[in-house]
Design a protein around this motif. Structure first.
Motif, PDB file in Angstrom:
ATOM      1  N   SER A 192      28.897  -6.811  88.298  1.00 17.76           N
ATOM      2  CA  SER A 192      29.857  -7.475  87.404  1.00 17.76           C
ATOM      3  C   SER A 192      30.926  -8.220  88.213  1.00 17.76           C
ATOM      4  O   SER A 192      31.403  -9.276  87.818  1.00 17.76           O
ATOM      5  CB  SER A 192      30.479  -6.498  86.418  1.00 17.76           C
ATOM      6  N   MET A 193      31.296  -7.652  89.391  1.00 20.07           N
ATOM      7  CA  MET A 193      32.253  -8.356  90.257  1.00 20.07           C
ATOM      8  C   MET A 193      31.683  -9.679  90.759  1.00 20.07           C
ATOM      9  O   MET A 193      32.393 -10.670  90.917  1.00 20.07           O
ATOM     10  CB  MET A 193      32.608  -7.494  91.475  1.00 20.07           C
ATOM     11  N   GLU A 194      30.380  -9.666  91.028  1.00 17.25           N
ATOM     12  CA  GLU A 194      29.739 -10.885  91.548  1.00 17.25           C
ATOM     13  C   GLU A 194      29.813 -12.054  90.568  1.00 17.25           C
ATOM     14  O   GLU A 194      29.588 -13.196  90.951  1.00 17.25           O
ATOM     15  CB  GLU A 194      28.263 -10.601  91.880  1.00 17.25           C
ATOM     16  N   ASN A 195      30.107 -11.740  89.298  1.00 16.20           N
ATOM     17  CA  ASN A 195      30.195 -12.819  88.309  1.00 16.20           C
ATOM     18  C   ASN A 195      31.608 -13.330  88.116  1.00 16.20           C
ATOM     19  O   ASN A 195      31.857 -14.165  87.244  1.00 16.20           O
ATOM     20  CB  ASN A 195      29.633 -12.343  86.971  1.00 16.20           C
ATOM     21  N   ILE A 196      32.556 -12.812  88.907  1.00 18.73           N
ATOM     22  CA  ILE A 196      33.938 -13.296  88.757  1.00 18.73           C
ATOM     23  C   ILE A 196      34.033 -14.702  89.347  1.00 18.73           C
ATOM     24  O   ILE A 196      33.710 -14.929  90.509  1.00 18.73           O
ATOM     25  CB  ILE A 196      34.937 -12.355  89.466  1.00 18.73           C
ATOM     26  N   GLN A 197      34.487 -15.605  88.493  1.00 20.91           N
ATOM     27  CA  GLN A 197      34.565 -17.002  88.918  1.00 20.91           C
ATOM     28  C   GLN A 197      35.854 -17.269  89.699  1.00 20.91           C
ATOM     29  O   GLN A 197      36.916 -16.759  89.342  1.00 20.91           O
ATOM     30  CB  GLN A 197      34.499 -17.911  87.697  1.00 20.91           C
ATOM     31  N   CYS A 198      35.753 -18.061  90.742  1.00 19.52           N
ATOM     32  CA  CYS A 198      36.909 -18.292  91.610  1.00 19.52           C
ATOM     33  C   CYS A 198      37.886 -19.311  91.031  1.00 19.52           C
ATOM     34  O   CYS A 198      37.494 -20.411  90.637  1.00 19.52           O
ATOM     35  CB  CYS A 198      36.439 -18.786  92.976  1.00 19.52           C
ATOM     36  N   THR A 199      39.140 -18.912  91.022  1.00 22.33           N
ATOM     37  CA  THR A 199      40.246 -19.832  90.749  1.00 22.33           C
ATOM     38  C   THR A 199      41.302 -19.508  91.803  1.00 22.33           C
ATOM     39  O   THR A 199      41.177 -18.503  92.515  1.00 22.33           O
ATOM     40  CB  THR A 199      40.847 -19.590  89.348  1.00 22.33           C
ATOM     41  N   SER A 200      42.334 -20.329  91.872  1.00 17.92           N
ATOM     42  CA  SER A 200      43.389 -20.081  92.863  1.00 17.92           C
ATOM     43  C   SER A 200      44.032 -18.722  92.649  1.00 17.92           C
ATOM     44  O   SER A 200      44.450 -18.062  93.600  1.00 17.92           O
ATOM     45  CB  SER A 200      44.467 -21.168  92.767  1.00 17.92           C
ATOM     46  N   GLU A 201      44.103 -18.300  91.385  1.00 15.08           N
ATOM     47  CA  GLU A 201      44.748 -17.026  91.080  1.00 15.08           C
ATOM     48  C   GLU A 201      43.855 -15.838  91.500  1.00 15.08           C
ATOM     49  O   GLU A 201      44.338 -14.860  92.045  1.00 15.08           O
ATOM     50  CB  GLU A 201      45.057 -16.905  89.576  1.00 15.08           C
ATOM     51  N   LYS A 202      42.578 -15.954  91.203  1.00 12.75           N
ATOM     52  CA  LYS A 202      41.686 -14.819  91.480  1.00 12.75           C
ATOM     53  C   LYS A 202      41.262 -14.734  92.942  1.00 12.75           C
ATOM     54  O   LYS A 202      40.808 -13.687  93.389  1.00 12.75           O
ATOM     55  CB  LYS A 202      40.444 -14.919  90.592  1.00 12.75           C
ATOM     56  N   TYR A 203      41.354 -15.822  93.641  1.00 12.11           N
ATOM     57  CA  TYR A 203      40.935 -15.864  95.049  1.00 12.11           C
ATOM     58  C   TYR A 203      41.709 -14.812  95.836  1.00 12.11           C
ATOM     59  O   TYR A 203      42.904 -14.663  95.629  1.00 12.11           O
ATOM     60  CB  TYR A 203      41.233 -17.272  95.604  1.00 12.11           C
ATOM     61  N   PRO A 204      41.162 -14.029  96.748  1.00 11.44           N
ATOM     62  CA  PRO A 204      39.785 -14.110  97.238  1.00 11.44           C
ATOM     63  C   PRO A 204      38.820 -13.124  96.560  1.00 11.44           C
ATOM     64  O   PRO A 204      37.685 -13.032  96.988  1.00 11.44           O
ATOM     65  CB  PRO A 204      39.958 -13.750  98.705  1.00 11.44           C
ATOM     66  N   GLU A 205      39.299 -12.402  95.531  1.00 12.09           N
ATOM     67  CA  GLU A 205      38.418 -11.410  94.885  1.00 12.09           C
ATOM     68  C   GLU A 205      37.530 -12.076  93.844  1.00 12.09           C
ATOM     69  O   GLU A 205      37.586 -11.755  92.656  1.00 12.09           O
ATOM     70  CB  GLU A 205      39.264 -10.309  94.232  1.00 12.09           C
ATOM     71  N   CYS A 206      36.751 -13.003  94.248  1.00 12.29           N
ATOM     72  CA  CYS A 206      35.867 -13.724  93.331  1.00 12.29           C
ATOM     73  C   CYS A 206      34.657 -14.196  94.124  1.00 12.29           C
ATOM     74  O   CYS A 206      34.725 -14.309  95.347  1.00 12.29           O
ATOM     75  CB  CYS A 206      36.602 -14.911  92.713  1.00 12.29           C
ATOM     76  N   PHE A 207      33.575 -14.475  93.404  1.00 12.60           N
ATOM     77  CA  PHE A 207      32.306 -14.668  94.116  1.00 12.60           C
ATOM     78  C   PHE A 207      31.473 -15.847  93.612  1.00 12.60           C
ATOM     79  O   PHE A 207      30.416 -16.127  94.150  1.00 12.60           O
ATOM     80  CB  PHE A 207      31.477 -13.379  94.026  1.00 12.60           C
TER      81      PHE A 207
END
Lengths: 187, 365
Positions: free
Chosen positions: A128-143
């Motif tokens: 489920s973590m692997e589906n987190i989409q990257c944005t400036s806010e979520k970076y770097p915990e996104c894939f």
């Protein structure tokens, strides 16, 4: 009566001859159209490969630590927008980069049922973590990197290849897949 | 005595014969047109494919099929043939319209690179006629220096045409050229050759495959090659100015429009890269501070305050580059305006490249 029959026979013969001529011409042009379609498909293929290669060798998108390229910088992928993709590669181009997390081996026979259950639950979380989409806010915990405005479209031709992605914050290189899609009408 | 049926058969035969002849005539006409256009398109597309291969692989290539076209004109980014078939070249390139060698060239700025495929004519020969003007020898030497290795050189005095390889020609320019009083070259100049007349007399009108350079003012007068309907210009004569031998190099082999196109694309790509890079630097700096990540092995000199957290180049990484490229209203200037206004953007670009190199050396990137 006999004359009428002869006239009819003659008419049928003429029509048949003309039909054969028309059929031959139709076949000639038909084959040309078919080969044209094949060439167009080849051209789309070639263009998608070209975009992919350009993307993987672009100095702006790749990490300078790896001089030979093909290691995409995750921070660059995060700040890039659909407009940038359009400016660089043209309209109707879809780009997606996805990285994967290392997962534990839950099939190890030495694991107890409780451990296996925890292991499987952990794998579920990782997926489920692997589906987190990257944005400036979520970076770097996104894939996953996708670009709003450059979505998948019907009749796109897709091509995916493995790619390395530099995870800048912990200086590691993650394994990933880049997928690009282009529309046939672009060629 | 002919029966009514026999007469009917004859008449019917004549009608069908005429119908078939007209039908075939029309179809063959259409087919010939389609074939010609398809052939042109196939050649142009083959060229595009070769260019792409050279661009992606970096390996030099060749393309010789232009000889099958009656005429070709490069109006960046479109290649046009006589049959008005147009192909928009997917890769940026600088093209010659002769049988060509293809090479990839790049300008590198540490964090940014700009590459193109340069197609220059095979067996290309430059013929110089230095009539007058201070600095003409230096100009010739500079031009010879920047030309690719397999281009041949010659000098022409009236009807005398003497050829030589690069070294022999340079030796001649140094030692023998001063002894000759040149008069305009009257030798016929075929495609694949370019006559360079160097003079301060700007009233000279070049003929096909000729360009006139003024070494004192940097002005040039060129004859546009290609069919008039393809060139789409009221006169085949065009004037302009060149900055240095590199500009002349493009002018001689590809024409001014290709040079302008290259500059435009360079500015376009630089703008995108600068924007991405600045955003990236801001993001990395912010996250590194948030997460307390330190990556630099040693403190890079340009960024003492950031040391410890830098790989962040800081918020201002490309801002002066942006300022130099942007007009007063904030919109992007045309490259020519940028160049004529000042060279700030090149200075800023060189500065960012040097800074970035420091960061890499410091282990921050």
């Amino acid at each position: 009566m006999k004359g009428q029959v002869e006239i009819m026979e003659y008419m049928v013969f003429v029509l048949l001859t003309m039909f054969i001529i028309a059929f031959v011409l139709f076949m000639i042009f038909g084959f040309q159209f078919l080969s044209l379609g094949g060439e167009q498909a080849g051209e789309i293929e070639s263009r998608s490969l070209f975009i992919l290669q350009s993307l993987l060798s672009s100095k702006t998108l790749n990490s300078p630590q790896y001089q030979k390229g093909s290691v995409l910088d995750d921070a660059v992928l995060t700040v890039m927008t659909c407009d940038d993709i359009v400016d660089m590669f043209g309209e109707r181009v879809y780009v997606e980069v996805r990285t994967f997390l290392e997962k534990p081996d839950c099939d190890d026979p030495g694991l107890s049922s409780l451990e296996r259950s925890r292991c499987e639950s952990r794998i579920g979380k990782l997926i489920s973590m692997e589906n987190i989409q990257c944005t400036s806010e979520k970076y770097p915990e996104c894939f996953v990197w996708r670009y709003q405005g450059c979505e998948k479209q019907d009749e796109m031709v897709f091509r995916s290849v493995p790619v390395n992605v530099l995870r800048k914050m912990n200086s590691t290189v993650a394994m990933g897949v880049i997928t690009i899609g282009i529309r046939g009408s672009e060629t | 005595m002919l029966s009514a049926f026999q007469i009917f058969k004859m008449l019917m035969g004549v009608v069908v014969f005429i119908f078939v002849i007209i039908f075939f005539f029309r179809v063959s006409n259409m087919y010939v047109g389609v074939e010609e256009r398809a052939d042109d398109f196939e050649i142009l597309r083959g060229f595009d494919r070769s260019v792409r291969q050279t661009f992606t692989s970096g390996n030099p290539g060749t393309f010789v099929n232009f000889r099958f076209l009656d005429s070709l004109y490069y109006d960046p980014p479109r290649l046009k043939s006589r049959n008005q078939k147009t192909l928009t070249v997917t890769t940026f390139l600088i093209a010659s319209t002769f049988e060509s060698n293809l090479i990839k060239e790049c300008e590198e700025y540490e964090w940014f690179s700009f590459c193109w495929v340069y197609a220059y004519p095979q067996n290309f020969t430059l013929i110089f006629t230095p009539l007058d003007g201070d600095g003409r020898k230096d100009l010739i030497k500079d031009i010879v220096e920047v030309m690719p290795g397999d281009i041949r050189f010659a000098h022409c005095n009236d009807t005398d045409l003497l050829r030589g390889d690069r070294n022999a020609f340079l030796a001649f320019v140094d030692n023998g050229m001063d002894d000759i009083t040149y008069t305009p070259c009257t030798v016929s100049i075929p495609d694949g050759y370019r006559l360079v007349t160097i003079t301060t007399d700007e009233s000279i009108e070049p003929r096909r495959n000729e360009i006139v350079l003024n070494p004192q003012t940097g002005a040039y007068i060129e004859y546009l090659s290609g069919l008039p309907e393809l060139v789409n210009a009221p006169s085949p004569i065009r004037t302009g100015s060149y900055e240095d031998a590199r500009d002349v190099y493009f002018l001689l082999t590809t024409g001014k429009s290709a040079l302008d196109y290259k500059n435009e694309m360079f500015l376009n790509d630089l703008t995108i890269a600068a924007k991405i890079m600045e955003e990236r630097m801001k993001l990395v700096k912010r996250k590194m501070l948030d997460l307390n990540v330190q990556q630099c092995v040693e403190c890079p000199t340009p960024f003492p305050k950031e040391c410890g957290y830098t790989n962040a180049l800081g918020d201002e990484f490309t801002s002066d580059l942006y300022d130099a490229m942007a007009g007063p209203s904030g919109s992007l200037r045309q490259l020519n305006d940028v160049i004529s206004a000042n060279d700030d953007y090149l200075t800023a670009l060189a500065r960012t490249a040097a800074d970035y190199k420091e960061l890499i050396a410091g282990g921050c990137e």
